[in-house]
Motif scaffolding. Structure first.
Motif, PDB file in Angstrom:
ATOM      1  N   CYS A   1       0.884  -1.107   0.018  1.00  0.00           N
ATOM      2  CA  CYS A   1      -0.119  -0.051   0.058  1.00  0.00           C
ATOM      3  C   CYS A   1       0.921   0.992  -0.061  1.00  0.00           C
ATOM      4  O   CYS A   1       0.404   2.147  -0.722  1.00  0.00           O
ATOM      5  N   SER A   2       1.781   1.143   0.640  1.00  0.00           N
ATOM      6  CA  SER A   2       2.922   2.444   0.988  1.00  0.00           C
ATOM      7  C   SER A   2       3.335   2.669  -0.724  1.00  0.00           C
ATOM      8  O   SER A   2       3.762   3.948  -0.635  1.00  0.00           O
ATOM      9  N   SER A   3       3.529   1.864  -1.442  1.00  0.00           N
ATOM     10  CA  SER A   3       4.223   2.051  -2.744  1.00  0.00           C
ATOM     11  C   SER A   3       3.254   2.822  -3.566  1.00  0.00           C
ATOM     12  O   SER A   3       3.747   3.193  -4.684  1.00  0.00           O
ATOM     13  N   VAL A   4       2.192   3.142  -3.152  1.00  0.00           N
ATOM     14  CA  VAL A   4       1.141   3.678  -3.891  1.00  0.00           C
ATOM     15  C   VAL A   4       1.453   5.451  -4.014  1.00  0.00           C
ATOM     16  O   VAL A   4       1.423   6.007  -5.202  1.00  0.00           O
ATOM     17  N   LYS A   5       2.373   5.865  -3.153  1.00  0.00           N
ATOM     18  CA  LYS A   5       2.714   7.189  -2.870  1.00  0.00           C
ATOM     19  C   LYS A   5       3.824   7.206  -4.193  1.00  0.00           C
ATOM     20  O   LYS A   5       4.073   8.477  -4.738  1.00  0.00           O
ATOM     21  N   VAL A   6       4.577   6.322  -4.657  1.00  0.00           N
ATOM     22  CA  VAL A   6       5.456   6.446  -5.660  1.00  0.00           C
ATOM     23  C   VAL A   6       4.712   6.594  -7.036  1.00  0.00           C
ATOM     24  O   VAL A   6       5.056   7.672  -7.724  1.00  0.00           O
ATOM     25  N   LEU A   7       3.645   5.896  -7.279  1.00  0.00           N
ATOM     26  CA  LEU A   7       3.089   6.398  -8.420  1.00  0.00           C
ATOM     27  C   LEU A   7       2.431   7.644  -8.345  1.00  0.00           C
ATOM     28  O   LEU A   7       2.288   8.531  -9.507  1.00  0.00           O
ATOM     29  N   LEU A   8       1.991   8.143  -7.422  1.00  0.00           N
ATOM     30  CA  LEU A   8       1.251   9.416  -7.240  1.00  0.00           C
ATOM     31  C   LEU A   8       2.306  10.636  -7.308  1.00  0.00           C
ATOM     32  O   LEU A   8       2.203  11.671  -8.164  1.00  0.00           O
ATOM     33  N   ALA A   9       3.435  10.332  -6.774  1.00  0.00           N
ATOM     34  CA  ALA A   9       4.647  11.270  -7.145  1.00  0.00           C
ATOM     35  C   ALA A   9       5.029  11.220  -8.540  1.00  0.00           C
ATOM     36  O   ALA A   9       5.231  12.375  -9.015  1.00  0.00           O
ATOM     37  N   THR A  10       5.248  10.068  -9.045  1.00  0.00           N
ATOM     38  CA  THR A  10       5.368  10.144 -10.517  1.00  0.00           C
ATOM     39  C   THR A  10       4.356  10.817 -11.413  1.00  0.00           C
ATOM     40  O   THR A  10       4.759  11.634 -12.317  1.00  0.00           O
ATOM     41  N   ARG A  11       3.227  10.577 -11.045  1.00  0.00           N
ATOM     42  CA  ARG A  11       2.007  10.937 -11.815  1.00  0.00           C
ATOM     43  C   ARG A  11       2.102  12.676 -11.702  1.00  0.00           C
ATOM     44  O   ARG A  11       1.939  13.268 -12.674  1.00  0.00           O
ATOM     45  N   GLU A  12       2.326  13.208 -10.489  1.00  0.00           N
ATOM     46  CA  GLU A  12       2.495  14.564 -10.223  1.00  0.00           C
ATOM     47  C   GLU A  12       3.539  15.274 -11.115  1.00  0.00           C
ATOM     48  O   GLU A  12       3.389  16.328 -11.788  1.00  0.00           O
ATOM     49  N   LEU A  13       4.736  14.617 -11.069  1.00  0.00           N
ATOM     50  CA  LEU A  13       5.817  14.838 -11.777  1.00  0.00           C
ATOM     51  C   LEU A  13       5.565  15.060 -13.393  1.00  0.00           C
ATOM     52  O   LEU A  13       5.752  16.146 -14.146  1.00  0.00           O
ATOM     53  N   ALA A  14       4.891  14.092 -14.019  1.00  0.00           N
ATOM     54  CA  ALA A  14       4.646  13.959 -15.248  1.00  0.00           C
ATOM     55  C   ALA A  14       3.836  15.159 -15.612  1.00  0.00           C
ATOM     56  O   ALA A  14       4.018  15.820 -16.554  1.00  0.00           O
ATOM     57  N   GLN A  15       2.555  15.497 -14.774  1.00  0.00           N
ATOM     58  CA  GLN A  15       1.819  16.593 -14.991  1.00  0.00           C
ATOM     59  C   GLN A  15       2.664  17.841 -15.092  1.00  0.00           C
ATOM     60  O   GLN A  15       2.214  18.649 -15.966  1.00  0.00           O
ATOM     61  N   ARG A  16       3.458  18.133 -14.059  1.00  0.00           N
ATOM     62  CA  ARG A  16       4.383  19.409 -14.021  1.00  0.00           C
ATOM     63  C   ARG A  16       5.070  19.426 -15.298  1.00  0.00           C
ATOM     64  O   ARG A  16       5.257  20.741 -15.760  1.00  0.00           O
ATOM     65  N   HIS A  17       5.395  18.664 -15.699  1.00  0.00           N
ATOM     66  CA  HIS A  17       6.339  18.591 -17.094  1.00  0.00           C
ATOM     67  C   HIS A  17       5.607  18.390 -18.367  1.00  0.00           C
ATOM     68  O   HIS A  17       6.193  18.173 -19.384  1.00  0.00           O
ATOM     69  N   GLY A  18       4.268  18.461 -18.432  1.00  0.00           N
ATOM     70  CA  GLY A  18       3.306  18.213 -19.514  1.00  0.00           C
ATOM     71  C   GLY A  18       3.414  17.117 -20.195  1.00  0.00           C
ATOM     72  O   GLY A  18       3.309  16.801 -21.322  1.00  0.00           O
ATOM     73  N   LYS A  19       3.805  15.967 -19.418  1.00  0.00           N
ATOM     74  CA  LYS A  19       4.038  14.549 -19.949  1.00  0.00           C
ATOM     75  C   LYS A  19       2.995  13.666 -19.298  1.00  0.00           C
ATOM     76  O   LYS A  19       1.997  14.031 -18.396  1.00  0.00           O
ATOM     77  N   THR A  20       2.793  12.391 -20.017  1.00  0.00           N
ATOM     78  CA  THR A  20       1.666  11.594 -19.598  1.00  0.00           C
ATOM     79  C   THR A  20       2.236  10.566 -18.592  1.00  0.00           C
ATOM     80  O   THR A  20       3.362   9.871 -18.592  1.00  0.00           O
ATOM     81  N   MET A  21       1.443   9.866 -17.785  1.00  0.00           N
ATOM     82  CA  MET A  21       2.104   8.515 -17.144  1.00  0.00           C
ATOM     83  C   MET A  21       0.614   7.640 -17.265  1.00  0.00           C
ATOM     84  O   MET A  21      -0.437   8.062 -16.893  1.00  0.00           O
ATOM     85  N   SER A  22       0.796   6.498 -17.729  1.00  0.00           N
ATOM     86  CA  SER A  22      -0.294   5.508 -17.761  1.00  0.00           C
ATOM     87  C   SER A  22       0.187   4.249 -17.216  1.00  0.00           C
ATOM     88  O   SER A  22       1.111   3.870 -17.058  1.00  0.00           O
ATOM     89  N   LEU A  23      -0.967   3.455 -16.543  1.00  0.00           N
ATOM     90  CA  LEU A  23      -0.535   2.156 -15.787  1.00  0.00           C
ATOM     91  C   LEU A  23      -1.194   1.192 -17.116  1.00  0.00           C
ATOM     92  O   LEU A  23      -2.380   1.164 -17.197  1.00  0.00           O
ATOM     93  N   ARG A  24      -0.261   0.148 -17.340  1.00  0.00           N
ATOM     94  CA  ARG A  24      -0.775  -0.854 -18.500  1.00  0.00           C
ATOM     95  C   ARG A  24      -0.754  -2.064 -17.824  1.00  0.00           C
ATOM     96  O   ARG A  24       0.068  -2.391 -17.226  1.00  0.00           O
ATOM     97  N   ALA A  25      -1.922  -2.845 -17.995  1.00  0.00           N
ATOM     98  CA  ALA A  25      -2.017  -4.213 -17.624  1.00  0.00           C
ATOM     99  C   ALA A  25      -1.783  -4.363 -15.992  1.00  0.00           C
ATOM    100  O   ALA A  25      -0.777  -4.956 -15.687  1.00  0.00           O
ATOM    101  N   LEU A  26      -2.636  -4.023 -15.282  1.00  0.00           N
ATOM    102  CA  LEU A  26      -2.562  -3.774 -14.056  1.00  0.00           C
ATOM    103  C   LEU A  26      -2.784  -5.480 -13.578  1.00  0.00           C
ATOM    104  O   LEU A  26      -3.749  -6.107 -14.303  1.00  0.00           O
TER     105      LEU A  26
END
Length: 160
Positions: A56-81
């Motif tokens: 559960c604590s690893s979700v914060k890594v995805l959230l931080a990466t998502r935020e970084l992508a948004q700040r730089h105008g890039k996308t982040m998607s999760l593929r084949a969960l």
């Protein structure tokens, strides 16, 4: 963890995660995802089909990466969960924040492509079982003190 660029993804760097993702590897995972995001033209896609454990604590890594992508105008998607990743994201109520997509078909026809885990809705818990007929018959007979309990056919049960 495997990071590669696939020409079919048009500027998206694909990061493939495998095995167990837990607290001990979060810092390394964040560094790798940040590096992949920095080197991408349009963003990253994280393939999670082979993840067998997701803390559960690893979700914060995805959230931080998502935020970084948004700040730089890039996308982040999760593929084949994988089912476990989907479940953790559903329980944490963060799944809706991510763009999810199925796995790409394998460029190698002899290899079987990874598939996305199907969505599922949890069914409500079944109602508690009805009280045992014998127990209720015995307890009501005990309170009257004059008759003995009987089973569903009317035959007396227990000491007479």
């Amino acid at each position: 963890m495997r990071i590669h660029s696939d020409p079919r993804t048009e500027g998206i760097v694909v990061v493939v995660l495998r095995g167990e993702i837990d607290y001990a590897c979060e810092e390394m995972l964040l560094r790798c995802l940040t590096s992949a995001l920095s080197s991408s033209v349009r963003g990253i896609a994280i393939d999670l089909s082979k993840v067998s454990f997701w803390a559960c604590s690893s979700v914060k890594v995805l959230l931080a990466t998502r935020e970084l992508a948004q700040r730089h105008g890039k996308t982040m998607s999760l593929r084949a969960l994988s089912p476990i990743v989907r479940r953790v994201l559903e329980l944490s109520e963060y799944l809706h924040l991510f763009t999810t997509e199925p796995a790409l078909a394998s460029p190698h026809p002899d290899r079987r492509p990874a598939t996305a885990a199907p969505s599922r809705t949890l069914a409500p818990a079944p109602p508690p079982p009805a009280p045992d007929a014998r127990a209720s018959a015995y307890s009501s007979a005990g309170s009257a003190g004059t008759s003995s309990p009987s089973d569903s056919t009317g035959v007396p049960v227990g000491p007479a």
